[in-house]
Design a protein around this motif. Sequence first.
Motif, PDB file in Angstrom:
ATOM      1  N   ALA A   1       0.848  -1.460   0.370  1.00  0.00           N
ATOM      2  CA  ALA A   1      -0.632  -0.312   0.220  1.00  0.00           C
ATOM      3  C   ALA A   1       0.779   0.920   0.352  1.00  0.00           C
ATOM      4  N   ASP A   2       1.641   1.315   0.796  1.00  0.00           N
ATOM      5  CA  ASP A   2       2.452   1.940   0.791  1.00  0.00           C
ATOM      6  C   ASP A   2       2.845   3.141  -0.669  1.00  0.00           C
ATOM      7  N   HIS A   3       4.046   2.042  -1.372  1.00  0.00           N
ATOM      8  CA  HIS A   3       4.415   1.313  -2.598  1.00  0.00           C
ATOM      9  C   HIS A   3       3.442   2.180  -3.256  1.00  0.00           C
ATOM     10  N   LEU A   4       2.224   2.152  -3.876  1.00  0.00           N
ATOM     11  CA  LEU A   4       1.027   2.649  -4.462  1.00  0.00           C
ATOM     12  C   LEU A   4       0.678   3.682  -3.861  1.00  0.00           C
ATOM     13  N   ARG A   5       0.765   4.094  -2.482  1.00  0.00           N
ATOM     14  CA  ARG A   5       0.343   5.735  -2.607  1.00  0.00           C
ATOM     15  C   ARG A   5       1.778   6.718  -2.860  1.00  0.00           C
ATOM     16  N   ALA A   6       2.587   6.163  -2.889  1.00  0.00           N
ATOM     17  CA  ALA A   6       4.266   7.198  -3.553  1.00  0.00           C
ATOM     18  C   ALA A   6       3.833   6.959  -4.456  1.00  0.00           C
ATOM     19  N   GLY A   7       3.208   6.343  -5.533  1.00  0.00           N
ATOM     20  CA  GLY A   7       2.704   6.141  -7.073  1.00  0.00           C
ATOM     21  C   GLY A   7       4.591   5.384  -7.291  1.00  0.00           C
ATOM     22  N   ARG A   8       5.193   4.517  -6.586  1.00  0.00           N
ATOM     23  CA  ARG A   8       5.841   3.675  -6.656  1.00  0.00           C
ATOM     24  C   ARG A   8       5.166   2.272  -7.234  1.00  0.00           C
ATOM     25  N   ARG A   9       6.418   1.162  -8.138  1.00  0.00           N
ATOM     26  CA  ARG A   9       5.627   0.081  -9.360  1.00  0.00           C
ATOM     27  C   ARG A   9       6.152  -0.475  -7.687  1.00  0.00           C
ATOM     28  N   ILE A  10       5.445  -1.794  -7.636  1.00  0.00           N
ATOM     29  CA  ILE A  10       5.823  -2.960  -6.853  1.00  0.00           C
ATOM     30  C   ILE A  10       7.119  -4.205  -7.166  1.00  0.00           C
TER      31      ILE A  10
END
Length: 418
Positions: free
Chosen positions: A296-305
Amino acid sequence: MADQAAPAPGGQRLSTREAAERLGVKPETVYAYVSRGLLTSRRAPGGRGSTFDAKEVDALVRRTRRGQPAADDATVAGVAAVRTGITLIGKDSYYFRGVDATELARRYGYEEAAEWLWTGEMRPGTRFAAPDQALAAAERAVGALPAHSGLTDRLRAAAVAAAAADPLRFDLSETTVIASARGLAATLVGALPAAGVTPAATAPLARHLWSRLTTRAADEASVRALDAALVLLMDHDLAASTLAVRVAASARAHPYAVVSAGLGALEGPLHGAASGLAHRMLTEALDRGSAAAVVADHLRAGRRIPGVGHRLYAGEDPRAQALFRLLEDVPQAGPALRTAREVAALAGRHAALHANVDLALAVLSVSSGMPAEAGETAFAIARTAGWIAHALEEYQERPLRMRPSGIYTGSRPPQPLP
């Protein structure tokens, strides 16, 4: 006339005009073919105009009339495609010289597989040894780097030093290139600082690499997984680093320089760094006790998993599947393995995303107490085998054939002198 054909030894010569007429193109296009390495020209007597070998022109005519592109290779979807007999990538599998790569990794170690990739002969028990002078030079070069230098920094320095120690590096015969490759692979590993107990000289290369990546004692299942990872990663068609290698080999760079070109491209964040990102993600998820929170943190920051999805495979990366199976036999890998599968499941909940080999490498590095860059280091050592295989192929092609034509978009001349 300035552009008349001139008789010359070695066969009939054509003027630029005559070559253009045979090819059915404009004279300017003939010179474009020369710049791309498709034709060779020779200055006409007196230094005015150029002449062309009639047989070479006719061969190019035959290729274009058969519907083949004028280039040495084909194009796929408008992108240049280099003919190679090394790796074939299928929908959910891949093959080295027609052999299932995952089966090869299951049966053989890295040195055996690399030797087979280069020579076509499987020699069980093959071991690579670093030449004394090359290893000493590489160790000095690596030792002179700043303390904060990363493992891949050290690999690049070791490759350059090993080249300088080999006076035969410019001999591009197949036998000499392969001999240099054996020594270089062992030198790259041997020049890395020891983290754990250095094994006997006769130990497999994977065992030596293990001692450079972690302080933990080597157990058979973990080293077996690392060895298999090296085989699985030997090649993967024309990735960015492999294309760089083939361009260097096309210019007849020696094998050490070829590997250096690959290492340079691997340094890019879009090619070599993926396993390190997956390592950090897994470490954070284990520390927090939740893969969902980290995803969730990755997605919130706009980063790919990291570690999920691969543009060449619709399903799970076969390299990841093979490595995950081996990691199931490593007891200490259990927590990281479960977390990685949870990450993949979360990522694939609303999209067709599956685990790739970077996530599997991260499980190995995290569970073995290795640093984040261990996966990239293993990748670089492994890919050395494939880079050399591609160089051997390219050395058999026309020199400098990989010369694309630029499309000039700058100011039209003449422009005032600055």
